[in-house]
Design an enzyme around this catalytic site. Structure first.
Site, PDB file in Angstrom:
ATOM      1  N   GLU A  14      -4.482 -10.112   3.220  1.00 13.20           N
ATOM      2  CA  GLU A  14      -3.091  -9.827   3.545  1.00 13.20           C
ATOM      3  C   GLU A  14      -2.619 -10.563   4.816  1.00 13.20           C
ATOM      4  OE1 GLU A  14      -2.505  -5.559   1.275  1.00 13.20           O
ATOM      5  OE2 GLU A  14      -3.631  -5.556   3.118  1.00 13.20           O
ATOM      6  N   GLY A  80       2.201  -0.188  -4.318  1.00 12.34           N
ATOM      7  CA  GLY A  80       2.492   0.137  -5.719  1.00 12.34           C
ATOM      8  C   GLY A  80       3.926   0.653  -5.808  1.00 12.34           C
ATOM      9  N   MET A 176      -1.363   2.746   1.603  1.00  6.99           N
ATOM     10  CA  MET A 176      -2.389   3.569   2.232  1.00  6.99           C
ATOM     11  C   MET A 176      -2.449   3.508   3.766  1.00  6.99           C
ATOM     12  SD  MET A 176      -5.352   2.966  -0.663  1.00  6.99           S
ATOM     13  CE  MET A 176      -6.472   4.181   0.017  1.00  6.99           C
ATOM     14  N   GLU A 177      -1.507   2.821   4.400  1.00  4.14           N
ATOM     15  CA  GLU A 177      -1.575   2.702   5.874  1.00  4.14           C
ATOM     16  C   GLU A 177      -0.245   2.863   6.618  1.00  4.14           C
ATOM     17  OE1 GLU A 177      -2.590   0.024   3.884  1.00  4.14           O
ATOM     18  OE2 GLU A 177      -4.709   0.595   3.818  1.00  4.14           O
ATOM     19  N   ASP A 200       1.841  -3.684  -8.109  1.00  2.00           N
ATOM     20  CA  ASP A 200       1.563  -2.896  -9.315  1.00  2.00           C
ATOM     21  C   ASP A 200       2.549  -1.747  -9.397  1.00  2.00           C
ATOM     22  OD1 ASP A 200      -0.644  -2.020  -7.049  1.00  2.00           O
ATOM     23  OD2 ASP A 200       0.241  -0.303  -8.066  1.00  2.00           O
TER      24      ASP A 200
HETATM   25  N1  ADE Z   1      -1.411  -0.639  -2.624  1.00  2.00           N
HETATM   26  C1  ADE Z   1      -1.060  -1.427  -3.651  1.00  2.00           C
HETATM   27  N2  ADE Z   1      -0.983  -0.713  -4.787  1.00  2.00           N
HETATM   28  C2  ADE Z   1      -1.286   0.565  -4.456  1.00  2.00           C
HETATM   29  C3  ADE Z   1      -1.393   1.753  -5.208  1.00  2.00           C
HETATM   30  N3  ADE Z   1      -1.172   1.773  -6.508  1.00  2.00           N
HETATM   31  N4  ADE Z   1      -1.754   2.882  -4.540  1.00  2.00           N
HETATM   32  C4  ADE Z   1      -1.992   2.862  -3.206  1.00  2.00           C
HETATM   33  N5  ADE Z   1      -1.925   1.748  -2.465  1.00  2.00           N
HETATM   34  C5  ADE Z   1      -1.569   0.608  -3.080  1.00  2.00           C
END
Ligand code: ADE
Length: 235
Positions: A14, A80, A176-177, A200
């Site tokens: 990243e 996501g 997640m951060e 995604d």
């Molecule tokens: N980062 C990218 N896609 C994610 C997802 N589906 N869940 C959590 N963090 C992500």
């Protein structure tokens, strides 16, 4: 160096393209972290990966704030999509962020609220936000929105389990951060922005899409950060 912009991502991919293009003056090591100090687009920067999840991100953000004269933080990477209008490749600039897995509702607190505090939605810095949102992606939209953060990679099963809290929190994307970094920055009075590329749709193909998309994250992060550093911005 003075007035350093910290450019962070959770995974090496990243931030790798930024490291490739920056002028590295010094490399710092702390435990398993490597911090590249130098200039990028003529701005003093440190660039590093924080590691994945809220603990690593918080720990690392506090560490760099304590060790370097950081005057702003740009956190970038993948997310996501939760909102219907977001597609793979789109970019989301966070207006605010919240921990979706902070759940002390049993004691009467709101979902996302840190108990015994007023902290729930953490706003990003307005000037950095206004600058970032002006970025023009090539064929993808750049949108503002709310990012939900938690220590879970969300695929189909978690979407089903967490659907009602995601709706209640009105999240546009999940990662997640971000909320952890934004909160640590806010507590330290450091302006912060979180910008994510959608990899995604947090569904059954999330993991496959995520891995395929990681190299693209590098390119996007590089372009967006370069846009911010070369734009007039009060912070
Ligand atoms: N980062 C990218 N896609 C994610 C997802 N589906 N869940 C959590 N963090 C992500």
């Amino acid at each position: 160096m003075k007035n350093i912009t910290a450019i962070l991502g959770a995974m090496p991919e990243e931030v790798s393209k930024i490291v490739e293009h920056m002028n590295v003056l010094k490399e710092h090591k702390w435990n398993n972290f490597t911090i590249y100090e130098g200039t990028f687009e003529q701005v003093n920067v440190i660039v590093a990966k924080s590691g994945v999840g809220k603990v690593m991100a918080s720990l690392f953000t506090q560490y760099i704030i304590d060790k370097f004269p950081i005057n702003r933080i740009i956190f970038t990477g993948l997310a996501g999509a939760l909102a219907e209008n977001l597609n793979i490749g789109d970019i989301i600039v966070a207006k605010d962020l919240v921990q979706h897995d902070m759940d002390v509702t049993n004691l009467g607190f709101q979902i996302g609220q840190i108990p015994y505090t007023d902290i729930r939605f953490v706003k990003t810095d307005n000037d950095l936000f206004e600058t970032a949102i002006k970025y023009k992606g090539n064929s993808h939209q750049v949108v503002c929105g709310r990012i939900l953060t938690g220590d879970t990679f969300v695929t189909h099963e978690q979407q089903l389990l967490l659907k009602s809290r995601f709706q209640e929190l009105k999240g546009d994307a999940v990662e997640m951060e971000g909320a952890a970094v934004a909160l640590v920055a806010q507590i330290n009075n450091v302006p912060c922005i979180v910008i994510r590329t959608i990899s995604d749709k947090a569904d059954g193909s999330a993991l496959m899409n995520f891995n395929e998309f990681l190299p693209i994250a590098s390119e996007n992060s590089y372009k967006i950060v370069s846009h911010i550093l070369t734009s007039p911005c009060k912070n």
